[in-house]
Design a protein around this motif. Structure first.
Motif, mmCIF file in Angstrom:
data_model
loop_
_atom_site.group_PDB
_atom_site.id
_atom_site.type_symbol
_atom_site.label_atom_id
_atom_site.label_comp_id
_atom_site.label_asym_id
_atom_site.label_seq_id
_atom_site.Cartn_x
_atom_site.Cartn_y
_atom_site.Cartn_z
ATOM 1 N N LYS A 2 0.864 -1.179 0.000
ATOM 2 C CA LYS A 2 0.000 0.000 0.000
ATOM 3 C C LYS A 2 0.909 1.241 0.000
ATOM 4 C CE LYS A 2 -3.472 1.936 3.085
ATOM 5 N NZ LYS A 2 -4.082 1.702 4.393
ATOM 6 N N LEU A 3 0.673 2.151 -0.933
ATOM 7 C CA LEU A 3 1.515 3.351 -1.023
ATOM 8 C C LEU A 3 0.723 4.579 -0.590
ATOM 9 C CD1 LEU A 3 4.061 4.903 -2.001
ATOM 10 C CD2 LEU A 3 3.006 4.968 -4.274
ATOM 11 N N ILE A 4 1.279 5.313 0.372
ATOM 12 C CA ILE A 4 0.640 6.556 0.824
ATOM 13 C C ILE A 4 1.631 7.687 0.583
ATOM 14 C CG2 ILE A 4 -0.297 7.808 2.826
ATOM 15 C CD1 ILE A 4 -0.962 4.976 4.014
ATOM 16 N N ILE A 5 1.228 8.681 -0.204
ATOM 17 C CA ILE A 5 2.128 9.807 -0.466
ATOM 18 C C ILE A 5 1.606 11.024 0.295
ATOM 19 C CG2 ILE A 5 3.181 11.302 -2.217
ATOM 20 C CD1 ILE A 5 2.818 8.973 -4.219
ATOM 21 N N GLU A 6 2.421 11.506 1.213
ATOM 22 C CA GLU A 6 2.077 12.700 1.998
ATOM 23 C C GLU A 6 2.840 13.886 1.416
ATOM 24 O OE1 GLU A 6 -0.084 12.983 4.463
ATOM 25 O OE2 GLU A 6 -0.548 10.858 4.794
ATOM 26 N N LYS A 7 2.386 15.094 1.789
ATOM 27 C CA LYS A 7 3.033 16.280 1.241
ATOM 28 C C LYS A 7 4.487 16.416 1.724
ATOM 29 C CE LYS A 7 1.940 21.187 0.661
ATOM 30 N NZ LYS A 7 3.234 21.289 0.039
ATOM 31 N N ASP A 8 4.694 16.147 2.993
ATOM 32 C CA ASP A 8 6.030 16.397 3.542
ATOM 33 C C ASP A 8 6.314 15.463 4.727
ATOM 34 O OD1 ASP A 8 4.404 17.389 5.524
ATOM 35 O OD2 ASP A 8 4.744 19.492 5.019
ATOM 36 N N TYR A 9 7.468 15.692 5.351
ATOM 37 C CA TYR A 9 7.943 14.850 6.460
ATOM 38 C C TYR A 9 6.941 14.831 7.611
ATOM 39 C CZ TYR A 9 11.056 13.169 10.168
ATOM 40 O OH TYR A 9 11.614 12.462 11.209
ATOM 41 N N LYS A 10 6.368 15.990 7.918
ATOM 42 C CA LYS A 10 5.394 16.069 9.012
ATOM 43 C C LYS A 10 4.194 15.153 8.725
ATOM 44 C CE LYS A 10 3.363 19.524 12.022
ATOM 45 N NZ LYS A 10 4.100 19.340 13.234
ATOM 46 N N GLY A 11 3.769 15.190 7.469
ATOM 47 C CA GLY A 11 2.644 14.349 7.042
ATOM 48 C C GLY A 11 2.972 12.873 7.218
ATOM 49 N N ILE A 12 4.196 12.491 6.848
ATOM 50 C CA ILE A 12 4.624 11.085 6.999
ATOM 51 C C ILE A 12 4.576 10.706 8.484
ATOM 52 C CG2 ILE A 12 6.579 9.477 6.822
ATOM 53 C CD1 ILE A 12 7.674 11.151 4.532
ATOM 54 N N SER A 13 5.124 11.579 9.321
ATOM 55 C CA SER A 13 5.227 11.273 10.757
ATOM 56 C C SER A 13 3.849 11.079 11.368
ATOM 57 C CB SER A 13 5.965 12.407 11.482
ATOM 58 O OG SER A 13 7.223 12.609 10.898
ATOM 59 N N LYS A 14 2.922 11.983 11.023
ATOM 60 C CA LYS A 14 1.566 11.913 11.585
ATOM 61 C C LYS A 14 0.858 10.645 11.107
ATOM 62 C CE LYS A 14 0.355 16.733 12.526
ATOM 63 N NZ LYS A 14 0.171 16.587 13.972
ATOM 64 N N LYS A 18 -0.342 7.316 13.273
ATOM 65 C CA LYS A 18 -1.733 6.849 13.265
ATOM 66 C C LYS A 18 -1.786 5.330 13.036
ATOM 67 C CE LYS A 18 -5.602 8.567 10.854
ATOM 68 N NZ LYS A 18 -6.039 9.463 9.775
ATOM 69 N N GLU A 19 -0.971 4.863 12.113
ATOM 70 C CA GLU A 19 -0.948 3.420 11.801
ATOM 71 C C GLU A 19 -0.470 2.616 13.019
ATOM 72 O OE1 GLU A 19 -1.961 1.989 8.895
ATOM 73 O OE2 GLU A 19 -2.517 3.975 8.131
ATOM 74 N N ILE A 20 0.558 3.128 13.697
ATOM 75 C CA ILE A 20 1.109 2.406 14.860
ATOM 76 C C ILE A 20 0.114 2.440 16.018
ATOM 77 C CG2 ILE A 20 2.969 2.485 16.604
ATOM 78 C CD1 ILE A 20 4.883 2.767 14.322
ATOM 79 N N LEU A 21 -0.557 3.565 16.152
ATOM 80 C CA LEU A 21 -1.594 3.714 17.172
ATOM 81 C C LEU A 21 -2.675 2.646 17.008
ATOM 82 C CD1 LEU A 21 -2.094 5.911 19.324
ATOM 83 C CD2 LEU A 21 -3.714 6.936 17.757
#
Ligand code: F6R
Length: 243
Positions: A2-14, A18-21
């Motif tokens: 599954k590929l998720i593309i976020e705008k930036d590093y902050k987006g990746i971190s958040k 969420k996935e780990i949560l």
């Protein structure tokens, strides 16, 4: 994958937080496989914040790290044990007895390697393995090679990895030349995998990951045969996809 593309590093971190949560909230005694390096720092900050807000409880969680340098003490600011304590464990309600980082100073490294894999099995396996990726496609310290090793093992670091990691040391000569790392077998046995990558320097490795081929010359490509992998990257790391 599954590929998720976020705008930036902050987006990746958040997003990764969420996935780990989700995993911890589904199983309070989860086994988390963790990574060091620059990629997970923002994610760890998110997890600390969520822990302080009582959104996530680490009291029954166990963590298993991917790797550790050989030849520097666990008190060295660049050791991965120090990094994990400083970046995450000291700031959340985890019991440090339940945090495992390979011992790069073990008297007998063979015994340490075999024991590390046995511990993972005895704990019932890793629920989610977090991974960064090297610009050369390495995962943990499994560097591009003719063959890849399945179990935890001692390995030499490639020139490119030593150079990349020298940013954390006073000089390139101080970067350890060897490390202990989980092998591809243990990583692939994780029930689920989250790989995060940010920046142009990762674009080529990410393009290979989605090339539809696997090769030991870019170890991360093996993840394509795992059936629960989520890749969370930013636009820069995605810049060579479909080209
Ligand atoms: C760290 C690890 C490495 C890093 C990789 C990317 O525990 O196993 O494989 O994930 O070198 O490093 P960063 O995130 O610093 O770009």
């Amino acid at each position: 994958m599954k590929l998720i593309i976020e705008k930036d590093y902050k987006g990746i971190s958040k997003r990764a937080a969420k996935e780990i949560l989700k995993i911890i909230n589904n199983k309070e005694n989860s086994i988390l496989g963790l990574a060091t390096g620059s990629s997970p720092i923002g994610l760890y900050e998110e997890l600390i914040k969520l822990n302080k807000e009582n959104v996530v409880d680490f009291s029954k969680v166990t963590t298993i790290n991917l790797d550790e340098y050989i030849g520097i003490s666990s008190n060295h600011p660049q050791s991965y044990r120090y990094f994990m304590n400083n970046t995450l464990f000291n700031h959340i309600n985890i019991d440090k007895k339940n945090t495992y980082v390979p011992n790069g100073n073990a008297e007998d490294m063979k015994v340490e390697c075999i024991g590390y894999d046995k511990n993972i099995r005895d704990l019932g396996g890793i629920d989610v393995q977090l991974l960064g990726i090297g610009g050369n496609g390495h995962i943990a310290f499994n560097e591009p090679d003719e063959e890849l090793i399945l179990g935890t093992h001692v390995t030499g670091l490639t020139e490119s990895t030593i150079k990349a990691n020298s940013r954390f040391f006073d000089s390139v000569d101080e970067v350890p030349k060897n490390a202990i790392t989980m092998g591809l077998g243990e990583i692939m046995k994780a029930k689920s995998i989250i790989l995060i990558a940010s920046g142009e320097g990762k674009a080529e490795a990410i393009a290979k990951l989605f090339s539809g081929k696997i090769t030991t010359k870019s170890p991360a490509t093996l993840l394509a045969v795992h059936n629960d992998v989520t890749v969370i990257i930013d636009e820069q790391a995605a810049s060579l996809l479909n080209k």
